[in-house]
Design a protein around this motif. Structure first.
Motif, PDB file in Angstrom:
ATOM      1  N   HIS A 172      -5.212   4.254   1.116  1.00 13.16           N
ATOM      2  CA  HIS A 172      -5.042   3.269   2.178  1.00 13.16           C
ATOM      3  C   HIS A 172      -3.619   3.322   2.747  1.00 13.16           C
ATOM      4  O   HIS A 172      -3.411   3.218   3.964  1.00 13.16           O
ATOM      5  CB  HIS A 172      -5.343   1.868   1.653  1.00 13.16           C
ATOM      6  CG  HIS A 172      -5.095   0.776   2.660  1.00 13.16           C
ATOM      7  ND1 HIS A 172      -5.867   0.620   3.789  1.00 13.16           N
ATOM      8  CD2 HIS A 172      -4.139  -0.186   2.717  1.00 13.16           C
ATOM      9  CE1 HIS A 172      -5.412  -0.400   4.500  1.00 13.16           C
ATOM     10  NE2 HIS A 172      -4.369  -0.906   3.878  1.00 13.16           N
ATOM     11  N   ASP A 174      -3.338   6.311   5.003  1.00 16.96           N
ATOM     12  CA  ASP A 174      -4.011   6.047   6.274  1.00 16.96           C
ATOM     13  C   ASP A 174      -3.175   5.126   7.163  1.00 16.96           C
ATOM     14  O   ASP A 174      -3.039   5.352   8.369  1.00 16.96           O
ATOM     15  CB  ASP A 174      -5.377   5.395   6.029  1.00 16.96           C
ATOM     16  CG  ASP A 174      -6.388   6.377   5.465  1.00 16.96           C
ATOM     17  OD1 ASP A 174      -6.164   7.589   5.612  1.00 16.96           O
ATOM     18  OD2 ASP A 174      -7.387   5.930   4.870  1.00 16.96           O
ATOM     19  N   SER A 175      -2.619   4.075   6.539  1.00 14.53           N
ATOM     20  CA  SER A 175      -1.884   3.077   7.313  1.00 14.53           C
ATOM     21  C   SER A 175      -0.557   3.603   7.839  1.00 14.53           C
ATOM     22  O   SER A 175      -0.222   3.435   9.014  1.00 14.53           O
ATOM     23  CB  SER A 175      -1.623   1.833   6.445  1.00 14.53           C
ATOM     24  OG  SER A 175      -2.833   1.255   6.020  1.00 14.53           O
ATOM     25  N   SER A 202      -0.993   6.960  10.251  1.00 15.49           N
ATOM     26  CA  SER A 202      -1.716   6.870  11.513  1.00 15.49           C
ATOM     27  C   SER A 202      -0.779   6.950  12.707  1.00 15.49           C
ATOM     28  O   SER A 202       0.147   6.164  12.859  1.00 15.49           O
ATOM     29  CB  SER A 202      -2.487   5.543  11.565  1.00 15.49           C
ATOM     30  OG  SER A 202      -3.168   5.416  12.782  1.00 15.49           O
TER      31      SER A 202
END
Length: 206
Positions: A95, A98-99, A102
């Motif tokens: 996570h 991804d965060s 991005s």
């Protein structure tokens, strides 16, 4: 390369510790002891919590991982299915990637440029084939391996054969990346990766 020591199977540990299960699970109940997803070969060198033995500690860890595990449609030589676990620690890291990644990941120009993209990909696959084979024990140099690929000659010894097979294996996997992962496909990959490095009768066996 050192081969990790295999622990006792969980069923054997349960039989061994039947009278102590409640006590063990009350102390060892996390799939990631010490904040890491560690193997038995690592855990057995660490200090167990409270009054547990290393095997009791490992049993608690395996119980915690078992509740999160997912079985694969493949079995080992004892007909036990392979499985994998996605503990919360791994999910948290994914996570975060991804965060934070991005919109911020920049690709090298040679990857995005259509004129150089293919050359970059081929070079990356060759580098991976060489490096992974050297980690597995191949004794040839990077220079000799690159000369083999550039000239198109066949491997001259087992070390070069390992590198050649790794590249062939990656190409085979890429060609079948959309296929269902079956025992037959895994055996076919084994044949690609191990040809001319082990006995023919051992190729594609479970």
């Amino acid at each position: 390369m050192k081969i990790p020591i295999t622990p006792k199977h969980i069923s054997e540990l349960i039989d061994q510790e039947t009278a102590n299960i409640s006590h063990i699970l009350g102390i060892s109940n996390t799939p990631t002891p010490l904040g890491k997803y560690i193997h038995w070969d690592n855990l057995r060198h660490r200090t167990p919590p409270a009054d547990l033995t290393h095997e009791q500690w490992w049993l608690g860890v395996k119980f915690a991982r078992f509740s999160l595990s997912r079985e694969l449609p493949m079995v080992d030589k004892h007909d036990r299915p392979f499985s994998f676990t996605m503990p919360p620690l791994v999910t948290e890291h994914l996570h975060e990637i991804d965060s934070r990644g991005s919109g911020r990941i920049a690709m090298p120009n040679e990857v995005t440029n259509p004129q150089t993209k293919t050359r970059f990909l081929v070079r990356s696959l060759i580098e991976e084939a060489i490096t992974s084979s050297q980690l597995e024990g191949a004794s040839t140099t990077r220079q000799k391996a690159m000369e083999m690929f550039r000239s198109g000659r066949l491997p001259a010894d087992k070390s070069e054969q390992m590198i050649f097979n790794n590249l062939q294996g990656m190409e085979f996997i890429r060609a079948h990346q959309g296929d269902e992962l079956t025992p037959e496909l895994v055996k076919a990959i084994h044949v690609e990766m191990m040809s001319d490095t082990i006995r023919d009768e051992d190729l594609g066996r479970r």
